[in-house]
Design an enzyme around this catalytic site. Structure first.
Site, PDB file in Angstrom:
ATOM      1  N   SER A  29       0.810  -1.226   0.000  1.00 16.09           N
ATOM      2  CA  SER A  29       0.000   0.000   0.000  1.00 16.09           C
ATOM      3  C   SER A  29       0.845   1.280   0.000  1.00 16.09           C
ATOM      4  CB  SER A  29      -0.968   0.006   1.187  1.00 16.09           C
ATOM      5  OG  SER A  29      -1.944  -0.984   0.992  1.00 16.09           O
ATOM      6  N   LYS A  84     -10.035  -5.407  10.896  1.00 18.50           N
ATOM      7  CA  LYS A  84     -11.200  -4.776  10.246  1.00 18.50           C
ATOM      8  C   LYS A  84     -12.499  -4.889  11.040  1.00 18.50           C
ATOM      9  CE  LYS A  84      -9.464  -5.387   5.553  1.00 18.50           C
ATOM     10  NZ  LYS A  84      -9.730  -5.891   4.201  1.00 18.50           N
ATOM     11  N   ASN A 105     -12.230  -0.628   6.866  1.00 16.92           N
ATOM     12  CA  ASN A 105     -10.806  -0.662   6.488  1.00 16.92           C
ATOM     13  C   ASN A 105     -10.196   0.733   6.363  1.00 16.92           C
ATOM     14  OD1 ASN A 105     -11.753   0.286   4.030  1.00 16.92           O
ATOM     15  ND2 ASN A 105     -10.369  -0.988   2.827  1.00 16.92           N
ATOM     16  N   GLY A 145     -16.064 -18.090   0.009  1.00 15.27           N
ATOM     17  CA  GLY A 145     -15.510 -17.573   1.259  1.00 15.27           C
ATOM     18  C   GLY A 145     -16.577 -16.882   2.080  1.00 15.27           C
ATOM     19  N   ALA A 146     -16.353 -16.830   3.397  1.00 17.23           N
ATOM     20  CA  ALA A 146     -17.322 -16.178   4.281  1.00 17.23           C
ATOM     21  C   ALA A 146     -16.600 -15.368   5.350  1.00 17.23           C
ATOM     22  CB  ALA A 146     -18.235 -17.226   4.914  1.00 17.23           C
ATOM     23  N   ALA A 149     -13.424 -10.374   3.894  1.00 16.57           N
ATOM     24  CA  ALA A 149     -13.420  -9.883   2.514  1.00 16.57           C
ATOM     25  C   ALA A 149     -14.716 -10.276   1.815  1.00 16.57           C
ATOM     26  CB  ALA A 149     -12.218 -10.466   1.770  1.00 16.57           C
ATOM     27  N   ARG A 170     -16.051 -23.239   3.177  1.00 14.45           N
ATOM     28  CA  ARG A 170     -15.642 -24.519   3.766  1.00 14.45           C
ATOM     29  C   ARG A 170     -16.416 -24.765   5.061  1.00 14.45           C
ATOM     30  NH1 ARG A 170      -9.529 -24.844   5.745  1.00 14.45           N
ATOM     31  NH2 ARG A 170     -10.323 -23.071   6.911  1.00 14.45           N
ATOM     32  N   TYR A 241      -3.787 -12.011  -4.511  1.00 17.05           N
ATOM     33  CA  TYR A 241      -2.778 -11.536  -5.466  1.00 17.05           C
ATOM     34  C   TYR A 241      -1.400 -11.892  -4.932  1.00 17.05           C
ATOM     35  CZ  TYR A 241      -2.670  -7.803  -2.041  1.00 17.05           C
ATOM     36  OH  TYR A 241      -2.601  -7.118  -0.865  1.00 17.05           O
ATOM     37  N   GLY A 262      -6.246 -10.163  -7.701  1.00 14.24           N
ATOM     38  CA  GLY A 262      -6.847  -9.114  -6.886  1.00 14.24           C
ATOM     39  C   GLY A 262      -6.120  -7.781  -6.831  1.00 14.24           C
TER      40      GLY A 262
HETATM   41  P1  NDP Z   1     -10.504 -14.362   6.549  1.00  8.65           P
HETATM   42  O1  NDP Z   1      -9.431 -15.020   7.333  1.00  8.65           O
HETATM   43  O2  NDP Z   1     -11.523 -13.492   7.217  1.00  8.65           O
HETATM   44  O3  NDP Z   1     -11.333 -15.475   5.704  1.00  8.65           O
HETATM   45  C1  NDP Z   1     -10.657 -16.532   5.065  1.00  8.65           C
HETATM   46  C2  NDP Z   1     -11.623 -17.308   4.175  1.00  8.65           C
HETATM   47  O4  NDP Z   1     -10.871 -18.282   3.453  1.00  8.65           O
HETATM   48  C3  NDP Z   1     -12.702 -18.074   4.921  1.00  8.65           C
HETATM   49  O5  NDP Z   1     -13.873 -18.137   4.159  1.00  8.65           O
HETATM   50  C4  NDP Z   1     -12.067 -19.474   5.067  1.00  8.65           C
HETATM   51  O6  NDP Z   1     -13.003 -20.498   5.199  1.00  8.65           O
HETATM   52  C5  NDP Z   1     -11.403 -19.588   3.709  1.00  8.65           C
HETATM   53  N1  NDP Z   1     -10.313 -20.564   3.730  1.00  8.65           N
HETATM   54  C6  NDP Z   1      -9.120 -20.433   4.349  1.00  8.65           C
HETATM   55  N2  NDP Z   1      -8.373 -21.544   4.134  1.00  8.65           N
HETATM   56  C7  NDP Z   1      -9.130 -22.377   3.378  1.00  8.65           C
HETATM   57  C8  NDP Z   1      -8.927 -23.678   2.826  1.00  8.65           C
HETATM   58  N3  NDP Z   1      -7.775 -24.337   3.037  1.00  8.65           N
HETATM   59  N4  NDP Z   1      -9.911 -24.230   2.086  1.00  8.65           N
HETATM   60  C9  NDP Z   1     -11.072 -23.553   1.858  1.00  8.65           C
HETATM   61  N5  NDP Z   1     -11.331 -22.322   2.350  1.00  8.65           N
HETATM   62  C10 NDP Z   1     -10.374 -21.744   3.099  1.00  8.65           C
HETATM   63  O7  NDP Z   1      -9.722 -13.528   5.401  1.00  8.65           O
HETATM   64  P2  NDP Z   1     -10.275 -12.292   4.557  1.00  8.65           P
HETATM   65  O8  NDP Z   1     -11.693 -12.545   4.244  1.00  8.65           O
HETATM   66  O9  NDP Z   1      -9.914 -11.018   5.205  1.00  8.65           O
HETATM   67  O10 NDP Z   1      -9.363 -12.405   3.229  1.00  8.65           O
HETATM   68  C11 NDP Z   1      -9.561 -13.460   2.292  1.00  8.65           C
HETATM   69  C12 NDP Z   1      -8.597 -13.263   1.115  1.00  8.65           C
HETATM   70  O11 NDP Z   1      -8.927 -12.104   0.375  1.00  8.65           O
HETATM   71  C13 NDP Z   1      -7.131 -13.107   1.556  1.00  8.65           C
HETATM   72  O12 NDP Z   1      -6.325 -13.833   0.673  1.00  8.65           O
HETATM   73  C14 NDP Z   1      -6.872 -11.617   1.378  1.00  8.65           C
HETATM   74  O13 NDP Z   1      -5.506 -11.360   1.065  1.00  8.65           O
HETATM   75  C15 NDP Z   1      -7.770 -11.309   0.177  1.00  8.65           C
HETATM   76  N6  NDP Z   1      -8.155  -9.896   0.156  1.00  8.65           N
HETATM   77  C16 NDP Z   1      -7.800  -9.163  -0.953  1.00  8.65           C
HETATM   78  C17 NDP Z   1      -8.143  -7.845  -1.038  1.00  8.65           C
HETATM   79  C18 NDP Z   1      -7.743  -7.085  -2.249  1.00  8.65           C
HETATM   80  O14 NDP Z   1      -7.765  -5.837  -2.197  1.00  8.65           O
HETATM   81  N7  NDP Z   1      -7.408  -7.736  -3.335  1.00  8.65           N
HETATM   82  C19 NDP Z   1      -8.887  -7.151   0.038  1.00  8.65           C
HETATM   83  C20 NDP Z   1      -9.226  -8.014   1.150  1.00  8.65           C
HETATM   84  C21 NDP Z   1      -8.847  -9.332   1.192  1.00  8.65           C
HETATM   85  P3  NDP Z   1     -13.472 -21.028   6.669  1.00  8.65           P
HETATM   86  O15 NDP Z   1     -14.536 -20.066   7.126  1.00  8.65           O
HETATM   87  O16 NDP Z   1     -13.979 -22.389   6.397  1.00  8.65           O
HETATM   88  O17 NDP Z   1     -12.243 -21.003   7.539  1.00  8.65           O
END
Ligand code: NDP
Length: 300
Positions: A29, A84, A105, A145-146, A149, A170, A241, A262
């Protein structure tokens, strides 16, 4: 890069901004925010003294970081993992959409105290427009995802008028929590859950698939969905990314679909935050060029 102790002895004149996270070393950033500030100061000389920093702080230090940066001439902060959601309890006011997202954020410090916004939604919406030349409006969206983000992106897609929203995760409990939350805000919309790995969303044509899981961060990570899901959608946006291409983006491109990582979302969310802090138009092309140069140099 600063930590809480470093901030306590911070005595640089000017107006400051920063991104707070833990860890934060990897954050790019400051590269594109400072590039934009340097370009903007040509027309707005008052921005000459503005600078954007990296701040590493675990969640238990967040409140102190906010207090110290406010007292040291910071205009605001960006927040990333793990801050966040935690930050909500330290705010004097929260933007209505950020409240629906349940995540902030961008902080603004002014005479009203500390205000919270979320520019991730703006980021995803504009990234999709830029990468694919399409709108989310009237389009089915499949969100993977949940986590934080996904929460922000789901609310943005509903705000933008997606025709239906499918959420796969998941952990089924976490998915259900997210579904309950968004259905309470958007009771009349078509919102469905599906189990990642076992179910295929039965979405309408022209669907946009968004990966908001963290799968893809490591080069060896598998795709977050079965290849059959790629056959049901028309566009693939991976929020993840890095220096490598994720398995998801690779598979989508091999299938002939428009697909993107991303980085554009990262740049657009940063652009929106800088607009909020400065009240000025922000040159997104300057930010994009700074990111491209950085990535090319890092690959050498
Ligand atoms: P969180 O930790 O809040 O959420 C992670 C998510 O990934 C959950 O849904 C989790 O599922 C899932 N997950 C993690 N490991 C696995 C796996 N092995 N198999 C399946 N699902 C999996 O992270 P964020 O939501 O904050 O971020 C998610 C991604 O988005 C990150 O990579 C982040 O870098 C990216 N991001 C990019 C942005 C951008 O500007 N491009 C902005 C914000 C985020 P479960 O609930 O089952 O654990």
């Amino acid at each position: 890069m600063y930590n809480l102790d470093g901030l306590r002895s911070f005595s640089v004149a000017g107006t400051h901004l920063g991104v707070v996270g833990f860890p934060i070393t990897h954050s790019i950033s400051p590269i594109f925010q400072n590039a934009a500030l340097r370009a903007m100061e040509q027309e707005a000389p008052e921005l000459k003294s503005w600078e954007y920093h990296k701040i590493e702080a675990p969640v238990e230090q967040l409140q102190s970081v906010i207090e110290v940066t406010r007292s040291k001439g910071f205009r605001g902060l960006n927040l990333t993992i793990p801050h966040k959601v935690e930050v909500l309890k330290f705010l004097d006011c929260v933007d209505a959409v950020a409240e629906r997202m349940g995540a902030v954020n961008t902080l603004v410090f002014d005479k009203n105290g500390v205000s919270g916004f979320n520019s991730d939604g703006y980021g995803i919406s504009n990234a999709i427009r830029q990468q694919f030349g399409v709108e989310i409006r009237n389009r089915p969206v499949v969100m993977l995802g949940a986590g934080g983000a996904s929460r922000a992106a789901c609310v943005q897609c509903l705000e933008d008028g997606c025709s239906e929203l499918w959420v796969g995760n998941r952990s089924v409990e976490r998915m259900q929590e997210l579904l309950d939350r968004i259905r309470s805000y958007y009771p009349d919309r078509l919102i469905r859950g599906f189990s990642l790995g076992t179910e295929i969303p039965d979405c309408g044509s022209g669907a946009l698939l968004i990966n908001a899981t963290s799968l893809g961060l490591k080069p060896e990570d598998p795709m977050p969905v079965q290849p059959e899901v790629i056959g049901r959608v028309s566009f693939v946006y991976d929020m993840v990314y890095g220096r490598h291409t994720s398995a998801l983006v690779k598979c989508a491109k091999e299938t002939g679909l428009p697909a993107s990582d991303g980085l554009t979302m990262l740049v657009h969310q940063g652009k929106r935050s800088l607009e909020i802090w400065t009240g000025k138009e922000v040159p997104v092309d300057v930010m994009t060029a700074a990111v491209k140069t950085h990535m090319q140099n890092a690959a050498k």
